[in-house]
Design a protein around this motif. Structure first.
Motif, PDB file in Angstrom:
ATOM      1  N   ALA A  74       0.807  -1.223   0.000  1.00 30.84           N
ATOM      2  CA  ALA A  74       0.000   0.000   0.000  1.00 30.84           C
ATOM      3  C   ALA A  74       0.834   1.265   0.000  1.00 30.84           C
ATOM      4  O   ALA A  74       0.313   2.356  -0.211  1.00 30.84           O
ATOM      5  CB  ALA A  74      -0.928   0.002   1.218  1.00 30.84           C
ATOM      6  N   ASN A  75       2.151   1.141   0.231  1.00 32.89           N
ATOM      7  CA  ASN A  75       2.991   2.335   0.356  1.00 32.89           C
ATOM      8  C   ASN A  75       3.992   2.493  -0.790  1.00 32.89           C
ATOM      9  O   ASN A  75       4.900   3.313  -0.714  1.00 32.89           O
ATOM     10  CB  ASN A  75       3.750   2.299   1.682  1.00 32.89           C
ATOM     11  N   ILE A  76       3.837   1.728  -1.858  1.00 39.37           N
ATOM     12  CA  ILE A  76       4.754   1.823  -2.997  1.00 39.37           C
ATOM     13  C   ILE A  76       3.975   2.251  -4.244  1.00 39.37           C
ATOM     14  O   ILE A  76       2.994   1.613  -4.629  1.00 39.37           O
ATOM     15  CB  ILE A  76       5.472   0.492  -3.257  1.00 39.37           C
ATOM     16  N   LEU A  77       4.427   3.347  -4.858  1.00 40.64           N
ATOM     17  CA  LEU A  77       3.816   3.851  -6.078  1.00 40.64           C
ATOM     18  C   LEU A  77       4.755   3.586  -7.246  1.00 40.64           C
ATOM     19  O   LEU A  77       5.953   3.880  -7.177  1.00 40.64           O
ATOM     20  CB  LEU A  77       3.538   5.354  -5.964  1.00 40.64           C
ATOM     21  N   GLN A  78       4.209   3.036  -8.323  1.00 41.32           N
ATOM     22  CA  GLN A  78       4.994   2.726  -9.510  1.00 41.32           C
ATOM     23  C   GLN A  78       4.650   3.701 -10.627  1.00 41.32           C
ATOM     24  O   GLN A  78       3.479   3.936 -10.920  1.00 41.32           O
ATOM     25  CB  GLN A  78       4.724   1.289  -9.960  1.00 41.32           C
ATOM     26  N   LEU A  79       5.671   4.281 -11.235  1.00 42.92           N
ATOM     27  CA  LEU A  79       5.502   5.287 -12.274  1.00 42.92           C
ATOM     28  C   LEU A  79       6.143   4.841 -13.575  1.00 42.92           C
ATOM     29  O   LEU A  79       7.172   4.170 -13.585  1.00 42.92           O
ATOM     30  CB  LEU A  79       6.135   6.618 -11.851  1.00 42.92           C
ATOM     31  N   LYS A  80       5.502   5.265 -14.681  1.00 40.44           N
ATOM     32  CA  LYS A  80       6.033   4.980 -16.004  1.00 40.44           C
ATOM     33  C   LYS A  80       5.504   6.053 -16.952  1.00 40.44           C
ATOM     34  O   LYS A  80       4.432   6.610 -16.741  1.00 40.44           O
ATOM     35  CB  LYS A  80       5.584   3.595 -16.467  1.00 40.44           C
ATOM     36  N   ALA A  81       6.252   6.336 -17.997  1.00 36.08           N
ATOM     37  CA  ALA A  81       5.819   7.329 -18.985  1.00 36.08           C
ATOM     38  C   ALA A  81       4.860   6.679 -19.979  1.00 36.08           C
ATOM     39  O   ALA A  81       5.095   5.562 -20.444  1.00 36.08           O
ATOM     40  CB  ALA A  81       7.030   7.905 -19.711  1.00 36.08           C
ATOM     41  N   ALA A  82       3.770   7.388 -20.307  1.00 39.51           N
ATOM     42  CA  ALA A  82       2.824   6.886 -21.304  1.00 39.51           C
ATOM     43  C   ALA A  82       3.355   7.080 -22.720  1.00 39.51           C
ATOM     44  O   ALA A  82       2.931   6.398 -23.648  1.00 39.51           O
ATOM     45  CB  ALA A  82       1.476   7.582 -21.145  1.00 39.51           C
ATOM     46  N   ARG A  83       4.259   8.028 -22.885  1.00 40.48           N
ATOM     47  CA  ARG A  83       4.903   8.272 -24.174  1.00 40.48           C
ATOM     48  C   ARG A  83       6.258   8.913 -23.915  1.00 40.48           C
ATOM     49  O   ARG A  83       6.523   9.412 -22.818  1.00 40.48           O
ATOM     50  CB  ARG A  83       4.045   9.170 -25.065  1.00 40.48           C
ATOM     51  N   ASP A  84       7.103   8.909 -24.907  1.00 37.59           N
ATOM     52  CA  ASP A  84       8.419   9.490 -24.698  1.00 37.59           C
ATOM     53  C   ASP A  84       8.417  10.994 -24.968  1.00 37.59           C
ATOM     54  O   ASP A  84       7.557  11.522 -25.658  1.00 37.59           O
ATOM     55  CB  ASP A  84       9.483   8.791 -25.561  1.00 37.59           C
ATOM     56  N   SER A  85       9.393  11.666 -24.375  1.00 36.54           N
ATOM     57  CA  SER A  85       9.645  13.099 -24.603  1.00 36.54           C
ATOM     58  C   SER A  85       8.451  13.997 -24.277  1.00 36.54           C
ATOM     59  O   SER A  85       8.198  14.991 -24.960  1.00 36.54           O
ATOM     60  CB  SER A  85      10.089  13.324 -26.057  1.00 36.54           C
ATOM     61  N   PHE A  86       7.697  13.668 -23.225  1.00 32.22           N
ATOM     62  CA  PHE A  86       6.569  14.530 -22.854  1.00 32.22           C
ATOM     63  C   PHE A  86       7.083  15.774 -22.121  1.00 32.22           C
ATOM     64  O   PHE A  86       8.166  15.759 -21.533  1.00 32.22           O
ATOM     65  CB  PHE A  86       5.549  13.777 -21.991  1.00 32.22           C
ATOM     66  N   PRO A  87       6.328  16.886 -22.132  1.00 29.55           N
ATOM     67  CA  PRO A  87       6.770  18.103 -21.434  1.00 29.55           C
ATOM     68  C   PRO A  87       6.712  17.934 -19.920  1.00 29.55           C
ATOM     69  O   PRO A  87       6.006  17.069 -19.406  1.00 29.55           O
ATOM     70  CB  PRO A  87       5.768  19.166 -21.905  1.00 29.55           C
TER      71      PRO A  87
END
Length: 290
Positions: A74-87
């Motif tokens: 419950a205390n770990i958030l996973q992040l990833k980019a939906a596309r490359d080179s976003f602002p």
């Protein structure tokens, strides 16, 4: 000469008064800013952020950032980019201990850091009520009550490609709401659940206006399933921090199929949320229907 001396004394006193006023004004409490934490993510790898307590709210500044709570943590958030080179964009995470964590997110093909611990950062400038104050055993008990309760509120459902997804009960106790969801697979192909996500979203997005989207992170899931076999059904209860919906927004519940295209979405209005059934105390007799 006396007149000149009097003027000089008055002028000197006015000068001292001005210094005193400026000193007092400079000592007034000024709002403190919370410095955001810089973070780089990529399309090709997952970045993990470890918080000292459970995550109760996630607000992404852009849909270019994909965020989900790690399964079983419950205390770990996973992040990833939906596309490359976003602002450049931002991310806000609120945890059950009342912490507000702010991030500035940038894209990079090769992040130098993939695992970040927030245990040492302190941002208690903002205090939020903590759903974590509810005992975990009580949450499990209330979730079980919701699972078998005879109460059936307004049904909201969506069907697609042989899959029926529905909300058939909203319950509340203390700082938590319990959502009873049923997934029915009328096809012969098993339905593998990839993600179950909850958002508060704008009803309509005005032209040239940024869309506001707040993700709500469950604090408990009762009777959780990862696969719905063909010609079968599964009911689960999701506990989330209590909330109501501002004007011109709605509550969205989404379910995504792993390696498939049978994605479904429920749209819930505030008029449905505020009719949540109140749980009796744990000592009261609660009747179940099987």
């Amino acid at each position: 000469m006396k007149k000149i001396n009097a003027l000089m004394v008055i002028g000197f006193l006015l000068f001292l008064f001005g210094l005193n006023v400026n000193a007092q004004s400079s000592t007034k409490l000024q709002p403190k800013s919370i410095a955001p934490y810089p973070l780089e993510i990529t399309y090709f790898k997952t970045t993990n952020i470890i918080f000292p307590s459970a995550i109760v709210g996630v607000d992404r500044g852009s849909k270019d950032v994909l965020a989900q709570k790690a399964k079983g943590a419950a205390n770990i958030l996973q992040l990833k980019a939906a596309r490359d080179s976003f602002p450049e964009t931002n991310l806000t995470v609120i945890t059950a201990d009342g912490e507000l964590n702010s991030f500035v997110i940038n894209y990079t093909p090769k992040p130098s850091v993939l695992n970040v611990s927030m245990k040492e950062r302190n941002s208690k400038n903002v205090i939020f009520p903590s759903p974590g104050s509810v005992n975990e055993a009580d949450v499990t008990t209330y979730a079980t009550h919701a699972l078998y309760s005879q109460y059936k509120g307004r049904k909201i459902k969506h069907s697609k490609y042989g899959i029926r997804f529905g909300l058939n009960g909203i319950f509340i106790r203390d700082n938590l709401m319990y959502l009873r969801l049923t997934i029915t697979n009328k096809s012969n192909i098993s339905y593998d659940i990839d993600q179950l996500r909850f958002f508060i979203r704008d009803q309509k997005k005005a032209k040239r206006a940024a869309s506001q989207e707040i993700e709500i992170t469950p604090v408990h899931i009762q009777n959780e399933a990862t696969k719905i076999a063909g010609q079968s059904s599964q009911t689960l209860v999701v506990a989330v921090p209590k909330f109501t919906i501002p004007d011109k927004k709605y509550f969205a519940i989404q379910i995504f199929e792993a390696n498939g295209g049978r994605h479904l979405k429920l749209s819930v209005k505030n008029s449905t949320i505020i009719k949540a059934s109140v749980f009796p105390t744990l000592e009261s007799n609660v009747k179940y229907s099987h």
